[in-house]
Design an enzyme around this catalytic site. Sequence first.
Site, PDB file in Angstrom:
ATOM      1  N   LYS A 248      20.465  17.721   2.604  1.00  0.00           N
ATOM      2  CA  LYS A 248      19.844  18.283   3.803  1.00  0.00           C
ATOM      3  C   LYS A 248      18.813  19.333   3.397  1.00  0.00           C
ATOM      4  O   LYS A 248      19.166  20.367   2.831  1.00  0.00           O
ATOM      5  CB  LYS A 248      20.909  18.888   4.717  1.00  0.00           C
TER       6      LYS A 248
ATOM      7  N   THR B  46      21.076  27.798  15.703  1.00  0.00           N
ATOM      8  CA  THR B  46      21.380  26.571  14.961  1.00  0.00           C
ATOM      9  C   THR B  46      22.802  26.562  14.409  1.00  0.00           C
ATOM     10  O   THR B  46      23.104  25.801  13.492  1.00  0.00           O
ATOM     11  CB  THR B  46      20.390  26.407  13.806  1.00  0.00           C
TER      12      THR B  46
ATOM     13  N   GLY C  68      26.325  25.541  13.634  1.00  0.00           N
ATOM     14  CA  GLY C  68      27.055  24.283  13.754  1.00  0.00           C
ATOM     15  C   GLY C  68      26.277  23.043  13.374  1.00  0.00           C
ATOM     16  O   GLY C  68      26.783  21.925  13.545  1.00  0.00           O
ATOM     17  N   THR C  69      25.080  23.185  12.822  1.00  0.00           N
ATOM     18  CA  THR C  69      24.271  21.998  12.523  1.00  0.00           C
ATOM     19  C   THR C  69      24.947  21.089  11.498  1.00  0.00           C
ATOM     20  O   THR C  69      24.939  19.864  11.646  1.00  0.00           O
ATOM     21  CB  THR C  69      22.874  22.391  12.004  1.00  0.00           C
ATOM     22  N   GLY C  70      25.525  21.677  10.438  1.00  0.00           N
ATOM     23  CA  GLY C  70      26.135  20.850   9.398  1.00  0.00           C
ATOM     24  C   GLY C  70      27.338  20.078   9.901  1.00  0.00           C
ATOM     25  O   GLY C  70      27.481  18.874   9.630  1.00  0.00           O
ATOM     26  N   CYS C  71      28.213  20.758  10.635  1.00  0.00           N
ATOM     27  CA  CYS C  71      29.388  20.091  11.216  1.00  0.00           C
ATOM     28  C   CYS C  71      28.948  18.979  12.158  1.00  0.00           C
ATOM     29  O   CYS C  71      29.518  17.877  12.170  1.00  0.00           O
ATOM     30  CB  CYS C  71      30.233  21.091  11.992  1.00  0.00           C
TER      31      CYS C  71
END
Length: 272
Positions: A175, A206, A208-211
């Site tokens: 990412k 932003t 929580g983007t990875g989860c």
Amino acid sequence: MSAPPRVLTVAGSDSGGGAGIQADLKTMLALGVHGMSVITAVTAQNSLGVQGAWELPVEAVRAQYRSVVDDIGVQAVKTGMLASAELVETVADLISVTDAPAVVDPVGVSKHGDALLAASALESVRTKLLPVATVATPNLDEVAQLTGVRVESEAQLREAAAAVLAYGPRWVVIKGGHLAGEAVDLLTDGSEEHWLRAPRHDNRHTHGTGCTLASAIASHLARGHTVPEAVRAAKEYVTGAIAAGFALGGGIGPVDHGWALSRAQGAAGAGE
């Protein structure tokens, strides 16, 4: 009525509702799958950071996992915060005997820089968890933690991907959201490459983007999509969620997991 595809998240709880188990279940609902959970840790967390974290006993994590998988079954598994080497190894062992694709988000630190994985657990992630991953989804900080490769330009994403793939996942999504310019991610299995690009939205909210991305990939895999199809669809979903992210509390707010549903409701209301 037949049940929707089932996805199991194995992760920590975020009391602020923006990341972790809460983000995973919201994403799964938005994408039309039945979300189930194994809670590995409880955090006291809000828009300003993580004020405390308490991991659950291995026995509690194993019991939750077996309870769901043995009775309900799963079409995909997603992992997030695992906290300790013991939990990492336990979850890796459970995934290794589960006949379903696994999306591993090797969570190391929170959006605010708070440590969510013990330093002693890094070797277990490398040698136990990544080898059972269908897709691994590290951000650039996690790549550096796991491999020592520090990415400062898009050209280095291939090097980062190769370093992560050396630990055994079938696919990796590097990412590149922390780089300047458009938001570019690299999906590869070492032979084929998919460069995923999206406009960068000027929105600081932003959390929580990875989860959310990892859960979206798992949801699409559960629906029968190939890895490239699942990752591309997940990228589109999380890009919309980032664009619609909203302020909450005094710090970094969450992405909007229900953005597509809100848009559909708005369109329906406009047509009345």
